[in-house]
Design a protein around this motif. Structure first.
Motif, mmCIF file in Angstrom:
data_model
loop_
_atom_site.group_PDB
_atom_site.id
_atom_site.type_symbol
_atom_site.label_atom_id
_atom_site.label_comp_id
_atom_site.label_asym_id
_atom_site.label_seq_id
_atom_site.Cartn_x
_atom_site.Cartn_y
_atom_site.Cartn_z
ATOM 1 N N GLN A 227 -0.030 5.634 -2.177
ATOM 2 C CA GLN A 227 1.097 6.523 -1.885
ATOM 3 C C GLN A 227 1.660 7.110 -3.179
ATOM 4 O OE1 GLN A 227 4.601 4.432 -0.524
ATOM 5 N NE2 GLN A 227 3.627 2.485 -0.958
ATOM 6 N N HIS A 228 1.389 6.418 -4.298
ATOM 7 C CA HIS A 228 1.852 6.945 -5.582
ATOM 8 C C HIS A 228 0.825 7.884 -6.204
ATOM 9 C CE1 HIS A 228 5.022 4.057 -5.208
ATOM 10 N NE2 HIS A 228 4.152 3.057 -5.127
ATOM 11 N N LEU A 229 -0.371 7.933 -5.626
ATOM 12 C CA LEU A 229 -1.444 8.792 -6.165
ATOM 13 C C LEU A 229 -2.063 9.599 -5.018
ATOM 14 C CD1 LEU A 229 -3.590 6.500 -8.526
ATOM 15 C CD2 LEU A 229 -2.310 8.515 -9.194
ATOM 16 N N ARG B 299 -3.894 -0.949 -1.234
ATOM 17 C CA ARG B 299 -2.696 -1.812 -1.306
ATOM 18 C C ARG B 299 -2.457 -2.273 -2.743
ATOM 19 N NH1 ARG B 299 -3.737 -3.552 3.814
ATOM 20 N NH2 ARG B 299 -5.302 -5.062 3.148
ATOM 21 N N ALA B 300 -3.564 -2.684 -3.414
ATOM 22 C CA ALA B 300 -3.442 -3.165 -4.796
ATOM 23 C C ALA B 300 -2.937 -2.045 -5.707
ATOM 24 C CB ALA B 300 -4.789 -3.672 -5.290
ATOM 25 N N LEU B 301 -3.411 -0.821 -5.428
ATOM 26 C CA LEU B 301 -2.970 0.311 -6.245
ATOM 27 C C LEU B 301 -1.493 0.607 -6.009
ATOM 28 C CD1 LEU B 301 -6.006 2.729 -5.989
ATOM 29 C CD2 LEU B 301 -5.059 1.748 -8.069
ATOM 30 N N ILE C 18 -8.623 -2.077 -11.080
ATOM 31 C CA ILE C 18 -8.235 -2.655 -9.784
ATOM 32 C C ILE C 18 -9.436 -2.691 -8.836
ATOM 33 C CG2 ILE C 18 -6.874 -2.141 -7.709
ATOM 34 C CD1 ILE C 18 -4.616 -1.457 -9.823
ATOM 35 N N ILE C 19 -10.249 -1.631 -8.863
ATOM 36 C CA ILE C 19 -11.461 -1.616 -8.010
ATOM 37 C C ILE C 19 -12.391 -2.756 -8.422
ATOM 38 C CG2 ILE C 19 -13.584 -0.336 -7.467
ATOM 39 C CD1 ILE C 19 -11.907 2.235 -7.592
ATOM 40 N N ALA C 20 -12.506 -2.934 -9.751
ATOM 41 C CA ALA C 20 -13.411 -3.991 -10.250
ATOM 42 C C ALA C 20 -12.943 -5.369 -9.795
ATOM 43 C CB ALA C 20 -13.496 -3.929 -11.761
#
Ligand code: ADP
Length: 657
Positions: A361-363, A65-67, A329-331
């Motif tokens: 969805q963008h990656l 979601r964050a990505l 973002i993972i961090a």
């Protein structure tokens, strides 16, 4: 097999069954507990990983979601930048955002506006007239740079076409340099060509003339400390950094930037050079079309392209930038210690074995996966749980062990008591039967024969009397034993004269000794202090010792009975010179039902209770019993009873009797 060995065998059997019981009681729960522990530990491991997996799956979804949000925002920010017709300024402002590695800008018709190509080609071709041809002839055919320079100067002076003027001045400076007029050449490049009206002059192929002239001037001066050099560098740098200059093409800008950086290595790097180069590389390589709002790998290795809403911008991202953003973002996610979330290309093998999901969805060509580090954190989490199981297990085993020990002791006691009862019954019936049957035979003989002479009758009656006495002693011993076996048996301790007690005991056996023609020596020290004692009990103990001395004297027939005081104790010592005891036997004589396995012993009556009774009596008087003996040489049994504290001074002697 005699009675003793039968007893020993049955005692060993009892001990074996108790041991078996102990092993069984401990082993079965221990094995069960261990089995449960192993299962619990396995389950715990599984549970820890399971619950971590659940958390991680949630985190994976959060990360995605964050990505999604991140890339949506990046694309929105970039699309909001308006693409103007010239494109250069737009390109610059997009690159300056730092969000993207490069962009390709198009107009509404889809034509590429940046990286830009040369504008309208100048129309100088028609103006190349005879004068220009003459100047070129002088320069290249006649090889006369001075003459050619003059001819070019004339063209510059006479023409009104700024492109032609600039070209003529450039040519003139070239010829002046060849003619050795370096200073004039530099002045032409740095002054004459710098007139504002010539700033937009281009060559026939669309390249700006003035910046190239400046580069040439720098090459000619080639001295970083020269003031003109510095001024030209500043002017050229300013022009290259400015994206308002619509005539400067991307290709020319890249060329000039690189040349300038080579000439002046101390210059700050140009912020947009890499973006310019990447855009050029992309346009040279890419044949496919970028997908709208979805990052896909382009034809340029490890460069991802995406068409932004409105289709005017194709944004280019290097793989490195995408990885950096994703990892950031993972961090930011709250991932449990000892676990990891990784982003990788979907078609590559992930280092974590768990199932992955597409990153955003963008990656769509990237995936997110999670895994467990073999870190001590996860292990310690598991180990903590496992340790608690282990401790519980150990405690249960210890508890089982203690319980088993208590039960084993209880059972042993019960078994021993049961065994003793059995022994007692067997011995009693055996020992009582012998004197009774011999008495019965003698009585029957006397009854059946009315002519028996008086002497024989007396002999028979004497034997009957002896057997009777033996029987009484046996019964006394059984009764004493049973009395002492009962818990709570209390002796009545009163102040006693030890000499008197010794005499009572001696008196009880004197007749027997005399009859058997024994040398029975009695030596009682006079003036002995009193002792606290139960009269009957002490006499019973002494009679037992004297009776044993009689029984086990063998052929020596010599017994000494000594009573004396030593170091606060009254010692009653019974000494015989009979069969004696080996060291092993000596250690066991006080055990219940123990009888030394010797011919002489077995030939005598007895059940092995006498000495254990003596031991109990002596213990109740806070005294000790000792035996010194060696096989074949006789034995000395000594009872020591402490002198009474109150009567120590009384010195109640035998003389009083
Ligand atoms: P019992 O005499 O009835 O067998 P005791 O308890 O009095 O039982 O004695 C136990 C054993 O000790 C005897 O069977 C005998 O083997 C040994 N014993 C006792 N007193 C003597 C002694 N004075 N000399 C040698 N052996 C003895």
């Amino acid at each position: 097999m005699n009675k003793n060995s039968v007893n020993r065998v049955s005692r060993a059997t009892n001990q074996r069954s108790v041991l078996f019981f102990l092993v069984f009681v401990v082993l079965v729960p221990t094995i069960s507990v261990l089995w449960f522990m192993i299962k619990a530990v396995e389950n715990e491991r599984f549970a820890v990983r399971q619950s971590l997996s659940e958390v991680l799956e949630l985190r994976l979804a959060d990360t995605r979601r964050a990505l999604d949000e991140h890339w949506k925002q990046v694309f929105a920010t970039l699309s909001n930048i308006e693409v103007n017709t010239e494109g250069a300024a737009t390109f610059n402002s997009i690159i300056q955002t730092g969000l993207v590695d490069s962009v390709i800008l198009r107009d509404f018709e889809g034509e590429i506006v940046y990286p830009n190509s040369p504008g309208f080609l100048s129309a100088i071709a028609q103006e190349i007239n005879a004068a220009w041809m003459a100047a070129e002839r002088a320069e290249f055919v006649d090889q006369d740079p001075a003459a050619a320079a003059e001819l070019y100067a004339a063209i510059a002076n006479n023409s009104s076409n700024t492109n032609l003027i600039a070209l003529a001045l450039l040519a003139e400076s070239r010829c002046r340099l060849l003619a050795g007029q370096k200073e004039i050449a530099i002045a032409l490049l740095t002054e004459s060509l710098q007139q504002p009206r010539l700033q937009s002059a281009t060559t026939t192929s669309g390249r700006l003339i003035v910046p190239n002239a400046q580069l040439l001037a720098l090459n000619i001066i080639n001295d970083p400390h020269h003031s003109t050099f510095k001024a030209v560098v500043a002017s050229l740098q300013k022009r290259l950094e400015s994206y308002d200059d619509v005539l400067l093409t991307s290709v020319q800008r890249q060329f000039l930037v690189k040349e300038l950086q080579q000439l002046v290595p101390s210059l700050e790097p140009f912020a947009t050079l890499e973006a310019e180069e990447l855009a050029a590389q992309y346009l040279d390589t890419e044949v496919g079309i970028a997908e709208k709002s979805v990052l896909r790998l382009s034809a340029v290795p490890d460069v991802w392209h995406v068409a932004l809403p409105g289709n005017q911008i194709v944004a280019l991202f290097r793989g490195e930038r995408i990885r950096r953003e994703v990892n950031k973002i993972i961090a930011g996610q709250n991932i449990p210690q000892g676990t990891v979330i990784e982003a990788s290309l979907a078609d590559t093998e992930s280092t974590t074995p768990t199932l992955g999901i597409y990153a955003s969805q963008h990656l769509p060509d990237w995936q997110l996966s999670y895994g467990f580090l073999s870190s001590s954190v996860l292990n310690s989490l598991e180990n903590r749980q496992i340790a608690s199981y282990l401790w519980t297990g150990i405690l249960v085993i210890i508890a089982a062990l203690c319980l088993a020990l208590i039960m084993a002791r209880y059972l042993t006691r019960q078994l021993v008591q049961a065994q003793l009862k059995n022994d007692l019954v067997a011995t009693v019936s055996h020992e009582l039967k012998t004197p009774l049957s011999s008495m019965r035979i003698l009585v029957d003989t006397l009854l059946s024969d009315s002519h028996t002479d008086a002497e024989t009758t007396r002999d028979y009656l004497r034997i009957i009397s002896r057997e009777n006495e033996r029987l009484s002693l046996l019964i006394d011993n059984f009764l004493n034993y049973s009395r002492l076996s009962q818990s709570g048996q209390v002796f009545k301790l009163t102040s006693q004269n030890p000499g008197k007690l010794a005499k009572s005991a001696a008196h009880a056996v004197t007749e027997k000794f005399e009859y058997a023609d024994f040398n029975f020596e009695i030596d009682i020290q006079s003036d002995l202090p009193g002792i606290e004692a139960d009269e009957d009990a002490i006499v019973t103990a002494l009679v037992n010792l004297l009776d044993n001395a009689f029984k086990y004297s063998g052929t020596s027939q010599h017994v000494k009975f000594q009573v004396y005081q030593r170091e606060g104790f009254i010692v009653f010592s019974v000494i015989d010179y009979g069969i004696g005891l080996s060291k092993k036997e000596k250690d066991k004589v006080f055990e219940k039902f123990y009888r030394a396995d010797q011919k002489l012993t077995t030939a005598t009556s007895g059940v092995g209770l006498g000495l254990s009774i003596v031991q109990s009596i002596v213990d109740a008087h806070s005294g000790t019993i000792k035996v010194t003996s060696s096989s074949g040489e006789g034995s000395t049994f000594s009872i020591s009873i402490p002198v009474s504290v109150t009567e120590k001074t009384n010195n109640v002697g035998l003389a009083d009797d």
